[in-house]
Design an enzyme around this catalytic site. Sequence first.
Site, PDB file in Angstrom:
ATOM      1  N   SER A 229       2.256  -0.297 -11.069  1.00 34.16           N
ATOM      2  CA  SER A 229       1.710  -0.934 -10.153  1.00 34.16           C
ATOM      3  C   SER A 229       0.327  -0.645  -9.938  1.00 34.16           C
ATOM      4  O   SER A 229      -0.348  -1.259 -10.574  1.00 34.16           O
ATOM      5  CB  SER A 229       2.568  -0.232  -8.854  1.00 34.16           C
ATOM      6  OG  SER A 229       2.460  -1.301  -7.812  1.00 34.16           O
ATOM      7  N   HIS A 359      10.925  -1.974  -7.580  1.00 32.70           N
ATOM      8  CA  HIS A 359       9.474  -1.756  -8.114  1.00 32.70           C
ATOM      9  C   HIS A 359       9.572  -0.626  -8.578  1.00 32.70           C
ATOM     10  O   HIS A 359       9.743   0.347  -7.875  1.00 32.70           O
ATOM     11  CB  HIS A 359       8.410  -2.420  -7.042  1.00 32.70           C
ATOM     12  CG  HIS A 359       7.279  -2.036  -7.424  1.00 32.70           C
ATOM     13  ND1 HIS A 359       6.570  -2.776  -8.668  1.00 32.70           N
ATOM     14  CD2 HIS A 359       6.097  -1.794  -6.844  1.00 32.70           C
ATOM     15  CE1 HIS A 359       5.354  -2.541  -8.694  1.00 32.70           C
ATOM     16  NE2 HIS A 359       5.068  -2.147  -7.494  1.00 32.70           N
TER      17      HIS A 359
HETATM   18  C1  MCU Z   1       1.634  -4.016  -7.401  1.00 32.77           C
HETATM   19  O1  MCU Z   1       0.594  -2.999  -6.967  1.00 32.77           O
HETATM   20  C2  MCU Z   1       0.362  -2.743  -5.699  1.00 32.77           C
HETATM   21  C3  MCU Z   1      -0.125  -4.162  -4.824  1.00 32.77           C
HETATM   22  O2  MCU Z   1      -1.061  -4.791  -5.486  1.00 32.77           O
HETATM   23  C4  MCU Z   1      -0.318  -3.847  -3.708  1.00 32.77           C
HETATM   24  O3  MCU Z   1      -0.441  -4.693  -2.530  1.00 32.77           O
HETATM   25  C5  MCU Z   1       0.820  -2.746  -2.685  1.00 32.77           C
HETATM   26  O4  MCU Z   1       0.307  -2.337  -1.666  1.00 32.77           O
HETATM   27  O5  MCU Z   1       1.029  -1.708  -3.678  1.00 32.77           O
HETATM   28  C6  MCU Z   1       1.354  -1.796  -5.071  1.00 32.77           C
HETATM   29  C7  MCU Z   1       1.609  -0.561  -5.526  1.00 32.77           C
HETATM   30  O6  MCU Z   1       0.764  -0.091  -5.943  1.00 32.77           O
HETATM   31  O7  MCU Z   1       2.751  -0.075  -5.393  1.00 32.77           O
HETATM   32  C8  MCU Z   1       3.024   1.191  -5.653  1.00 32.77           C
END
Ligand code: MCU
Length: 432
Positions: A229, A359
Amino acid sequence: SQIRSRVVALAVAVMLSVAGTVTVASTEAAAAVGVENEGADCAVTGLPDAGSLPTNSRLPDPFRKLDGTRISTTSEWRCRREETKRLSERFVYGEKPGKPASVTGTVSRTGITVNVNHNGRSSSFSASVSLPSGSGPFPAVVVLGGFGADTAAIRAAGAAVISYDPYAVGREGTPRNNKQGAFYSIYGSSSSTGLLLAWGWGVSRIIDVIEQSDGSILKADATGVTGCSRFGKGAFVAGAFDQRIALTMPIESGSAGVPIFRGIPGEGAQSLSSAYGEQPWLGDAFGSFTSSPTRLPVDTHQMVAMVAPRGLFIMDNPHIANLGPRSASVAALGGAEVYKALGAGENITYWSDVQDGSHCANRSEWRTPLQQNIQKFLLKTGNAPGAIRISSRALGNLAEWRDWQTPTLGSAGDTTPPSAPGTPAASNVTAT
Ligand code: MCU
């Protein structure tokens, strides 16, 4: 001994292809051990200014130099890569400073400490180490953040896990004009460099400390990086900007990570303004491109290309459109064209063919390719070919995104013109 091992690597890399033609295998262009940026001495002129950028709805040609001509030999990639790095810094991530005046620290079986001094400022941070079984010294994978990476599989494959908290180096939750963490203690809280490159700078300083250690616990020439992420965005940038990283493994990185910027609006992924605004991940300069990515003179297929010919294993989740998996597949396919041109097409894997839609889930599908990549690029005991396995749920079409074709590059020092497209490049490298 560095030169010697490079010569040996070159000799080992000369192989007979199936057709019987002598070609140079993927390791031929491998980065020299211990060099964060092989192109640091390239003279880069003609970097555009933000105000004079043409609109280009297609992906920029990764092979076309700032002077308008295209590279025609593999040896020219070194300085074209440096141009790509400089464009990426200027318009996307902010600048990554070179190695600070002083980096010191310790490596133990349980942890790493890093102390940095530069221009009268100092900062420090640490990371924990978890060794695999066996006696070592071990290769290591730096894991950004505490979730999403299969650390059990990494250790079972024989690599140490370095658990690194990126927030110690670049904190979230601060305004762009008051950035905090070890990077900003050195370079200033108003540095225009975003968190992702600051996090990558921290990984580079960990590698500095491993290089300076006696080598009895961790190997300095066998470091990987991963994270999921936002930490997948960070792992991707860390690997693109440090050529000592032998294996880069971003997981479900989303907008500001692997997906091409140009594809994000059409795919309905997290918007560029949302990713830019949520945290200062990208550099401040990206702010003028959030609604016009077609003006960017560089896109993320070129960050993929900056990793070439080193190991790259991109893991993605096709079930969440917000992550931009279709745009990520296009970045991988576009960057893979540079891998191929360098003779390293088997060093990149893109894998979005997975079942579980959650995710950063722990996925059984990635266990085997993860361990094969560790064996190939960190332990150097395997040679499994890379694979592009794109889920049909999120399959991008590179042809729609490019108006350039992949050149057949001649070898370094080659005076004969490159061979016709589709045939292997002739090699003037001989086994010694
Ligand atoms: C996918 O990574 C991020 C995303 O860009 C954000 O919008 C969200 O708040 O958090 C994601 C993440 O890091 O999840 C753990």
